[in-house]
Design a protein around this motif. Structure first.
Motif, short mmCIF file in Angstrom:
data_model
loop_
_atom_site.label_atom_id
_atom_site.label_comp_id
_atom_site.label_asym_id
_atom_site.label_seq_id
_atom_site.Cartn_x
_atom_site.Cartn_y
_atom_site.Cartn_z
N ALA A 1 8.27 9.57 0.42
CA ALA A 1 7.28 8.49 0.34
C ALA A 1 5.88 9.05 0.53
N GLY B 1 4.73 1.68 -5.05
CA GLY B 1 5.68 2.75 -4.74
C GLY B 1 5.01 4.09 -4.51
N GLY C 1 3.27 4.99 -2.00
CA GLY C 1 3.30 5.39 -0.59
C GLY C 1 2.18 4.80 0.25
N LYS C 2 1.47 3.82 -0.32
CA LYS C 2 0.32 3.24 0.38
C LYS C 2 0.72 2.61 1.71
#
Ligand SMILES: Nc1ncnc2c1ncn2[C@@H]1O[C@H](COP(=O)(O)OP(=O)(O)O)[C@@H](O)[C@H]1O
Ligand SMILES: [Mg+2]
Lengths: 253, 404
Positions: free
Chosen positions: A20, A41, A43-44
């Motif tokens: 991630a 998606g 990874g925020k």
């Protein structure tokens, strides 16, 4: 104030490893207004949760205000979440059984404030988000924008030095979204450090700095030369409650 | 998180899940109800026994031939008039001593004939056994001195013999001898101890029986009952009588020839029976409390799962593990206290009904109520701690991400 070095977050899903976050280095100074952008998606949220002390990285070091977060006890982390940072979520995350007032008051209870202090601070926070008249309402008796303002009041109530917001306008219409952004800008002017996640450039441009995340890596980090003024935009957007329809159409043309 | 805040949140949750909370607390409710009911009824029963004893003074002691020691055709040894005299003189604190004879005789008044128990008693008898008169009078010394053939009737035999007629002063025949009716007793209540009479018994003067029927032979007693002033003198009497009878008559194949019994040992026996009943009810109560506790634990586990997101939110805004633990423990204790509180009312009502029916005095003590509340609290703590611990160990972000 925030310093990340080589942060990785790896989820082991059976055979597959999901990275991630894959080596994030990041510095955020006091009083900055930072937006983290990226596709869904990328990874925020994972990054946000780690800097907000809700989650721990698999690898890397995180220093918050000079202290190494990995060495803190769960009690100290709870205290950071209580006093130092405030969280605003996309889905508001209010407690449904409680009134707006009780929701906003909750962090003060965990902070150990007495009745009088709690009353005062809660009223003040609700005033800041212009919801004093909705104090007795439960979340399901309020609009999305009002719920998010309650959530912001809850994030503010303990006077945190950083506010984290994960797609705070994601569930709102654009006009209400602008009102929320105007509120964040106001808080920023008053001295708060704000870290926000969004995937919309329109929203991100209200910040001073935009960080671009892709597949768990930072691939861009730029200053915004001239941030947008949410308050002005908000006023410019037609409000059918007040304008008549032809004025509204001409405003948009 | 402070206690008032925890309680406030618990009440919110309980109010939000009324039916579920109600069903969950039933086990505790029933268990605590049983506990309260048995404690209160036990207390009332002891009180009624004590007040009954109070009437007899509980300082009664009786001596009787130990029938079990003898083989069926063996001739038995009885106490003599001299033995009775010895007891009268040698036992300090004796208020009265009496022997009782009774036998079934045919009795009749004019056309009405029946068979009933005739009891030869001494004047002290009526006081010793709290027999009160409805009409007429008791035996007097004068009757004894003049050897008058007089009798006292219990109400049922009076009704059988006399029907609507007034029996006082009339002559009835007992075993072909004439006796004059001088009194009718009150109807017998359900006393704790009895002289063996019932509402069909006729009392005659024992002296008369002894001199007229036995014809002046030395009287033999199979039964003597004595009343003393204080329990210490009952102890002393028991000791002296045992010693006297053993040294005079000796034992029979190692067994006592006479049995000595005391009223206060019967009080102990009643206590024992009550204790057995108490233990049985206690076991039921404990089982239902434990089952109720398991129900609480189950519902708390469900609550923790259902409210994982809430736990996540609370942690995200600064709740420590301990805050979460305390909150759920308070919730579990609140449920139990609710069950216990209503159980106290339920049990006390049951006990009040039982006491009303049995005509016992209803008393409830603060310590019983506090005890019940203490038990409820402990159950809430014991069975709530594991689910609450589970809740407190959740990771904030995982809890927050939960979809439930
Ligand atoms: N708890 C988790 N278990 C497994 N994979 C996860 C978990 N949380 C996030 N991920 C994965 O990590 C990646 C980044 O997720 P996230 O940070 O939520 O992205 P964003 O907020 O940018 O949409 C995604 O591929 C997602 O599937
Ligand atoms: Mg996200």
């Amino acid at each position: 104030m925030i310093s990340l070095k080589g942060i990785r977050k790896i989820y082991q899903m059976g055979e597959i490893e999901v990275k991630a976050l894959d080596g994030v280095d990041l510095e955020i100074e006091e009083h900055e207004f930072v937006c983290i952008m990226g596709a869904s998606g990328s990874g925020k949220s994972t990054l946000m949760n780690i800097i907000g002390c809700l989650d721990r990285p698999s690898e890397g070091s995180y220093t918050l205000d000079g202290s190494d977060v990995s060495s803190l006890t769960s009690r100290e982390l709870a205290d950071i979440r209580n006093r130092k940072v405030g969280f605003v979520f996309q889905t508001f995350n209010l407690l449904p059984r409680m009134t707006a007032h009780r929701n906003v008051e909750l962090p003060l209870i965990y902070a150990g404030n007495n009745d009088k202090e709690r009353k005062k601070k809660t009223a003040l926070a609700l005033e800041k988000v212009e919801l004093s008249d909705r104090a007795k309402h439960k979340p399901n008796e309020m609009s999305g924008g009002q719920r998010q303002r309650v959530a912001i009041a809850r994030a503010l109530v303990n006077d945190p030095s950083i506010i984290f917001a994960d797609e705070p306008t994601g569930n709102l219409d654009s006009r209400t979204g602008l009102a929320i952004m105007a509120l964040f800008q106001k808080l920023h002017r008053e001295g708060a450090t704000i870290v926000m996640v969004t995937h919309e450039m329109d929203i991100a441009l209200h910040a001073q700095r935009i960080i671009h995340l892709k597949d768990g890596k930072i691939i861009g980090d730029e200053r915004v030369k001239k941030s947008r003024d949410a308050e002005a935009e908000f006023l410019a957007v037609a409000d059918l409650d007040h304008d008549n329809l032809s004025d509204a159409i001409s405003k948009h043309e | 998180m402070n206690i008032t805040e925890g309680l406030r949140q618990s009440l919110d949750v309980i109010r939000g899940n009324k039916v579920r909370s109600f069903l969950t607390m039933l086990g505790i409710n029933f268990g605590v109800g049983c506990l309260i009911a048995i404690s209160v009824v036990g207390l009332a029963f002891r009180d009624s026994v004590n007040s009954e004893m109070g009437r007899y003074g509980s300082t009664l002691l009786w001596v009787q031939t130990n029938w079990r020691a003898y083989a069926s055709n063996e001739s038995r040894i009885y106490m003599s008039g001299r033995d009775k005299k010895y007891f009268e003189s040698a036992l300090p604190g004796m208020i009265s001593i009496e022997s009782i004879f009774d036998a079934n005789y045919t009795v009749s008044y004019q056309g009405n004939t029946t068979k009933t128990t005739v009891m030869g008693v001494e004047p002290a008898h009526f006081d010793m056994f709290s027999v009160h008169m409805e009409q007429g009078r008791l035996f007097m010394d004068d009757d004894l001195i003049n050897k008058r053939a007089v009798c006292i009737l219990r109400p049922d035999i009076a009704a059988t013999l006399f029907e609507d007629e007034d029996p006082l002063g009339k002559m009835i025949t007992i075993n072909d001898r004439n006796f004059k009716v001088i009194g009718i007793t009150e109807r017998m209540g359900q006393g704790f101890i009895s002289d063996g009479s019932d509402n069909n018994t006729i009392f005659v003067s024992q002296d008369y029986v002894a001199t007229r029927i036995w014809g002046g032979r030395d009287i033999r007693y199979w039964f003597l009952i004595m009343k003393f002033d204080i329990l210490e003198n009952v102890d002393l009497a028991q000791e002296r009588i045992t010693h006297y009878l053993n040294s005079k008559y000796g034992k029979l194949r190692g067994e006592e020839r006479f049995q000595i019994e005391r009223l206060d040992t019967y009080v102990g026996m009643v206590d024992k029976i009550l204790n057995i009943i108490t233990v049985l009810v206690l076991v039921i109560a404990i089982i239902s409390i434990v089952v109720g506790g398991l129900g609480i634990m189950n519902i708390m586990l469900v609550a923790v799962t259902e409210r994982t997101r809430e736990i996540g939110i609370r942690m995200a805004i600064g709740a420590t593990s301990r805050d979460i633990l305390v909150q759920f423990v308070i919730e579990s204790i609140s449920l139990c206290l609710l069950g216990g509180g209503t159980g106290i009312i339920f049990g006390a009502s049951l006990a009040a009904i039982a006491c009303a029916i049995l005509k016992w005095k209803f008393m409830i003590s603060l310590s019983i109520v506090l005890g019940a509340l203490f038990i409820s609290t402990s159950i809430g703590l014991i069975f709530g701690i594991y689910p609450s611990y589970k809740a407190s160990k959740l990771m904030p972000i995982e809890a927050l991400r939960s979809e439930v």
